[in-house]
Design an enzyme around this catalytic site. Structure first.
Site, PDB file in Angstrom:
ATOM      1  N   GLY A  34      37.120  37.837  45.867  1.00 53.22           N
ATOM      2  CA  GLY A  34      37.511  38.995  45.074  1.00 53.22           C
ATOM      3  C   GLY A  34      36.519  39.251  43.969  1.00 53.22           C
ATOM      4  O   GLY A  34      35.294  39.230  44.182  1.00 53.22           O
ATOM      5  N   ASP A  87      45.935  42.382  50.315  1.00 51.13           N
ATOM      6  CA  ASP A  87      47.022  41.862  49.478  1.00 51.13           C
ATOM      7  C   ASP A  87      48.175  42.851  49.474  1.00 51.13           C
ATOM      8  O   ASP A  87      48.075  43.930  48.896  1.00 51.13           O
ATOM      9  CB  ASP A  87      46.509  41.627  48.054  1.00 51.13           C
ATOM     10  CG  ASP A  87      45.636  40.391  47.957  1.00 51.13           C
ATOM     11  OD1 ASP A  87      46.106  39.314  48.366  1.00 51.13           O
ATOM     12  OD2 ASP A  87      44.494  40.504  47.490  1.00 51.13           O
ATOM     13  N   ASP A 136      42.548  31.049  47.857  1.00 48.11           N
ATOM     14  CA  ASP A 136      42.642  32.427  47.356  1.00 48.11           C
ATOM     15  C   ASP A 136      42.900  32.432  45.855  1.00 48.11           C
ATOM     16  O   ASP A 136      43.909  31.888  45.393  1.00 48.11           O
ATOM     17  CB  ASP A 136      43.787  33.144  48.095  1.00 48.11           C
ATOM     18  CG  ASP A 136      43.905  34.621  47.713  1.00 48.11           C
ATOM     19  OD1 ASP A 136      43.010  35.146  47.031  1.00 48.11           O
ATOM     20  OD2 ASP A 136      44.919  35.239  48.123  1.00 48.11           O
TER      21      ASP A 136
HETATM   22  C1  DX5 Z   1      45.590  37.217  43.967  1.00 48.02           C
HETATM   23  C2  DX5 Z   1      45.053  37.841  45.206  1.00 48.02           C
HETATM   24  C3  DX5 Z   1      43.602  37.611  45.504  1.00 48.02           C
HETATM   25  C4  DX5 Z   1      42.675  38.181  44.480  1.00 48.02           C
HETATM   26  C5  DX5 Z   1      41.383  37.384  44.498  1.00 48.02           C
HETATM   27  O1  DX5 Z   1      46.979  37.429  43.927  1.00 48.02           O
HETATM   28  O2  DX5 Z   1      45.789  37.297  46.301  1.00 48.02           O
HETATM   29  O3  DX5 Z   1      43.296  38.075  46.806  1.00 48.02           O
HETATM   30  O4  DX5 Z   1      42.432  39.522  44.682  1.00 48.02           O
HETATM   31  O5  DX5 Z   1      40.443  37.929  43.625  1.00 48.02           O
HETATM   32  P1  DX5 Z   1      39.866  37.228  42.300  1.00 48.02           P
HETATM   33  O6  DX5 Z   1      38.529  36.641  42.661  1.00 48.02           O
HETATM   34  O7  DX5 Z   1      39.746  38.342  41.343  1.00 48.02           O
HETATM   35  O8  DX5 Z   1      40.827  36.174  41.846  1.00 48.02           O
HETATM   36 ZN    ZN Z   2      45.436  37.312  48.406  1.00 44.39          ZN
END
Ligand code: DX5
Ligand code: ZN
Length: 233
Positions: free
Chosen positions: A199, A42, A177
């Site tokens: 995540g 990210d 995502d």
């Molecule tokens: C959100 C990010 C995701 C996030 C996903 O802006 O793009 O990649 O880290 O993780 P969780 O499962 O915590 O939503």
């Molecule tokens: Zn992401």
């Protein structure tokens, strides 16, 4: 027109911002051993989203530590400005936000010419109609507003995955995502997704090892059968 379903293998992409930031090399090794397919990086610029994360030097360091594909989720304004620097750093897939550019076709060409694979990320409230005119090998449907881990799932997401699949046919990989738990993986796979950004809601829960969590996501994703609904085929 064919309606033959395309079987697509489940792709587990680990969101490294949720990993052990004080031991990234070890984390990447553990994730690879657990069977993760790619690392989701990210990249946030503090402007497109109100948060800051990784830059190209971090990506270059990750490139030295793993052979897994590196997917850059570019939550940045002016995504065209960073294509060559992240290609040099070793990104494999460059996922830009459709909201951040007026010239997506030119940007996709630029990404491809730099030797990366292009992907388009789309926020939960952005209309999907652009998909009639713009396509890339990867489409990332955001199931939260981008910028932070640990948010709540936007309920319209499953419907949006279905609509996106209808608009693009079987050609592209659809990923999802944000708050992707194992239960959401199952539902999103039925809707037409096959790439899951994992995540804090699935792989980085702080409970148990990565091995079990990755296996659970893969089992929930199954071999998604993606119906080819493209009228042009
Ligand atoms: C959100 C990010 C995701 C996030 C996903 O802006 O793009 O990649 O880290 O993780 P969780 O499962 O915590 O939503
Ligand atoms: Zn992401």
């Amino acid at each position: 027109m064919t309606t033959a379903p395309i079987a697509r293998r489940t792709h587990v992409s680990a969101s490294i911002m949720c990993g052990r930031l004080d031991a990234l090399g070890d984390d990447l090794r553990d994730l690879q051993e657990a069977g993760v397919d790619s690392v989701h990086v990210d990249v946030m610029d503090g402007s497109f989203v109100p948060n800051l994360t990784f830059g190209p030097d971090m990506v270059a360091a990750m490139r030295q530590s793993t052979t897994m594909d590196l997917h850059g989720h570019m939550m940045v304004e002016h995504p065209d400005r960073y294509v060559s620097v992240f290609a040099d750093a070793g990104l494999d897939v460059y996922l830009f936000h459709i909201e951040a550019t007026r010239y997506p076709l030119r940007l996709i060409d630029q990404i491809t010419e730099a030797g990366m694979v292009a992907g388009i990320a789309v926020n939960p409230s952005t209309p999907l109609s652009f998909l009639r005119d713009v396509g890339a090998p990867y489409l990332l449907i955001m199931s939260v507003e981008p910028g932070f881990a640990g948010q709540r799932w936007v309920p319209a997401t499953l419907d949006r995955i279905q609509r996106a699949r209808h608009l693009i046919g079987g050609a592209a990989v659809i990923g999802v995502d944000g708050n992707v738990s194992t239960e959401k993986v199952r539902a999103a796979a039925s809707a037409g997704a096959s790439l899951f950004v994992c995540g804090t809601s699935s792989v980085f829960t702080g409970r148990g090892g990565y091995q079990q969590a990755v296996a659970a996501v893969r089992e929930a994703g199954g071999a998604s059968s993606v119906e080819d609904l493209s009228p042009s085929r």
